[in-house]
Design a protein around this motif. Structure first.
Motif, PDB file in Angstrom:
ATOM      1  N   ASP A 196      38.480  24.203  52.928  1.00 10.42           N
ATOM      2  CA  ASP A 196      38.905  25.396  52.220  1.00 10.42           C
ATOM      3  C   ASP A 196      37.703  26.061  51.548  1.00 10.42           C
ATOM      4  O   ASP A 196      36.774  25.388  51.100  1.00 10.42           O
ATOM      5  N   THR A 251      36.458  30.062  49.405  1.00 10.01           N
ATOM      6  CA  THR A 251      36.856  31.317  48.786  1.00 10.01           C
ATOM      7  C   THR A 251      35.854  32.392  49.172  1.00 10.01           C
ATOM      8  O   THR A 251      34.746  32.105  49.626  1.00 10.01           O
ATOM      9  N   THR A 297      48.348  35.982  54.553  1.00 10.55           N
ATOM     10  CA  THR A 297      49.375  36.380  53.596  1.00 10.55           C
ATOM     11  C   THR A 297      49.008  37.686  52.906  1.00 10.55           C
ATOM     12  O   THR A 297      47.843  38.105  52.901  1.00 10.55           O
ATOM     13  N   GLU A 299      48.711  38.016  49.955  1.00  9.53           N
ATOM     14  CA  GLU A 299      47.836  37.667  48.833  1.00  9.53           C
ATOM     15  C   GLU A 299      46.417  37.380  49.293  1.00  9.53           C
ATOM     16  O   GLU A 299      45.602  36.846  48.537  1.00  9.53           O
ATOM     17  N   VAL A 314      45.244  35.284  51.713  1.00 13.83           N
ATOM     18  CA  VAL A 314      44.921  33.899  52.044  1.00 13.83           C
ATOM     19  C   VAL A 314      45.051  33.746  53.558  1.00 13.83           C
ATOM     20  O   VAL A 314      46.131  33.978  54.119  1.00 13.83           O
ATOM     21  N   THR A 322      44.898  31.225  56.718  1.00 18.28           N
ATOM     22  CA  THR A 322      45.015  29.809  57.064  1.00 18.28           C
ATOM     23  C   THR A 322      44.601  29.605  58.508  1.00 18.28           C
ATOM     24  O   THR A 322      45.038  30.332  59.407  1.00 18.28           O
ATOM     25  N   SER A 341      41.214  26.946  55.092  1.00 18.04           N
ATOM     26  CA  SER A 341      41.744  28.225  54.628  1.00 18.04           C
ATOM     27  C   SER A 341      40.664  28.988  53.875  1.00 18.04           C
ATOM     28  O   SER A 341      39.666  28.425  53.429  1.00 18.04           O
ATOM     29  N   ARG A 388      40.652  31.727  50.703  1.00 19.90           N
ATOM     30  CA  ARG A 388      41.360  32.467  49.660  1.00 19.90           C
ATOM     31  C   ARG A 388      40.409  33.548  49.158  1.00 19.90           C
ATOM     32  O   ARG A 388      39.330  33.245  48.654  1.00 19.90           O
TER      33      ARG A 388
END
Length: 461
Positions: free
Chosen positions: A28, A30, A216, A218, A220, A222, A227, A229
């Motif tokens: 993951d 950001t 999404t 928002e 995000v 995947t 993922s 974000r």
């Protein structure tokens, strides 16, 4: 076809040479912005984001290799939207239509300047596009664009051309046509891979062979390995857009296929086709052709099969029947090529906009662009400028263009879209062939071929 190298990727990407894939996303992370898709639109968005805010953290996710989709396989026509002026005028009025057409010139000029400034040899060559009539039925195919440009005070943008003028540029027996003043050609794979390299140079984090399974509202994303974000996201996946929730009726998917000859500089000289002009005919399912720096003739046909939703179908990329048609039509266009080899063939999907012009907008924290309808090389540069500004919430004249958040026009749902599109495609092929033969298609064929216009939908050309 014997002797023809028919692959998914085609001659452009073979000539440009291989690249070493970046590592896929593992775990993951950001980012300030996550861009899904690393074709022209996604990479131009990332480039413009870094130009506007050099310190911004941009992650780009690509299911395959960046620049190896339609961006690396198309005809390399760098066009504006001047020939779509009649459509734009009908939808948004003359002043806003002129704004869009003028803004679309940024792509033609911007790509040339970018190649020079970034030392990317993408074979950029500025030259007007020549629209040609190859049958009597095509002689009026360009009238709407010519009339709209004249009526709105820009008659030089798309103007009529006599048979003598067209043949002076390429003496292939064309009956007349039109000239689109502002355009160019590029080597599409050299451009897409050059953009990939320069984006990495300025710090874009590119994860290839990383499919975004979900994005999404928002922001995000995947993937199978992790993922991202982000503060905001950009969806730039061309024909795959319809596979994402909320976009299933946004566009249709069709395919276009190309062939290229061995080097034939003497044929090009015989034709007098030495100015680098890209050429397209007046069919609905058009032919498009151009020369290359090493003396080849590349030739495409936009009459491939229909796709189903956002699924990747092998026939959209590897269609022997469509390639055979393109090869046969190449020889019909240029009988001087008979006996000369067609060396490569390939194809790929196109995202067909219901309005024939690209669409940009925002849903939640996700900004999107799609619907280039086979004319994405130039407009994707402008699209990248728009999406970068939307992602940074910088509202200006570009984000207020009529291409942004237009009145919605939706395609039918599947399977009706595929079934109806396939039926209409078959009728268009038959209608074009009847015109080529100097005849006229039956009433039923013409009725089916005219259905999209009666439904308010615009198809290629």
């Amino acid at each position: 076809m014997e002797g023809v190298r028919h692959t998914r990727y085609g001659w452009w990407l073979e000539e440009a040479g291989p690249v070493e894939a970046t590592r896929p996303l593992e775990g993951d992370t950001t980012a300030d912005v996550v861009v899904v898709g690393a074709g022209y639109l996604g990479l131009w968005t990332a480039w413009h984001l870094k130009a506007l805010e050099p310190g911004i953290d941009v992650v780009v996710l690509e299911a395959g290799l960046a620049g190896h989709g339609p961006s690396g396989r198309n005809g390399g026509f760098v066009s504006t939207l001047w020939d779509d002026l009649p459509i734009l005028r009908d939808r948004v009025g003359a002043p806003r239509a002129l704004e869009v057409a003028r803004a679309s010139e940024r792509g033609v000029r911007g790509i040339g300047e970018w190649c020079e400034n970034e030392d990317v040899d993408a074979w950029y060559r500025a030259a007007p596009t020549i629209y040609v009539a190859t049958s009597e039925a095509q002689l009026h195919s360009f009238d709407d664009a010519i009339e709209a440009c004249a009526a709105l005070g820009v008659p030089d943008e798309v103007r009529p051309a006599s048979a003598e003028e067209v043949r002076a540029r390429c003496d292939a027996g064309f009956l007349g046509g039109a000239v689109l003043r502002t355009s160019a050609t590029v080597h599409p794979a050299r451009l897409s891979l050059g953009l990939r390299a320069r984006s990495l140079d300025v710090g874009v984090r590119l994860f290839e062979r990383t499919t975004a399974r979900r994005l999404t509202a928002e922001a995000v994303a995947t993937t199978p390995g992790g993922s991202v974000r982000a503060g905001t996201a950009v969806l730039a996946v061309n024909s795959a857009t319809a596979g994402f929730p909320g976009f299933r009726l946004a566009h249709a998917v069709a395919s276009s296929h190309m062939v290229v000859t061995e080097p034939v500089p003497e044929v090009i000289d015989e034709l007098g086709w030495t100015g680098g002009e890209p050429i397209a005919d007046g069919r609905t399912l058009l032919h498009y052709t151009r020369t290359t720096r090493d003396g080849r003739i590349a030739f495409g046909w936009g009459g491939g099969r229909m796709g189903f939703g956002g699924r990747r179908l092998s026939r959209l990329e590897m269609d022997p029947d469509a390639v055979r048609t393109a090869r046969d039509d190449l020889y019909r266009f240029f009988p001087q090529l008979r006996g000369r080899r067609v060396t490569h063939a390939w194809g790929g999907p196109i995202d067909v906009s219901p309005t024939h012009v690209p669409i940009f907008g925002t849903r939640g924290r996700v900004h999107h662009g799609f619907g280039f309808t086979g004319n994405g090389v130039g407009p994707s540069y402008l699209g990248g400028e728009i999406l970068a500004r939307l992602a940074l919430d910088r509202r200006d004249g570009l984000t207020r263009l009529a291409l942004v958040e237009p009145e919605r026009k939706l395609m039918p749902p599947e399977p009706f879209r595929w079934a109806g599109g396939s039926l209409i495609r078959s009728a268009l092929v038959r209608s074009d062939r009847a015109d080529d033969a100097g005849g006229r298609a039956s009433f039923l064929i013409r009725l089916v071929a005219g259905m999209p216009r009666r439904l308010g939908l615009r198809l290629p050309r």
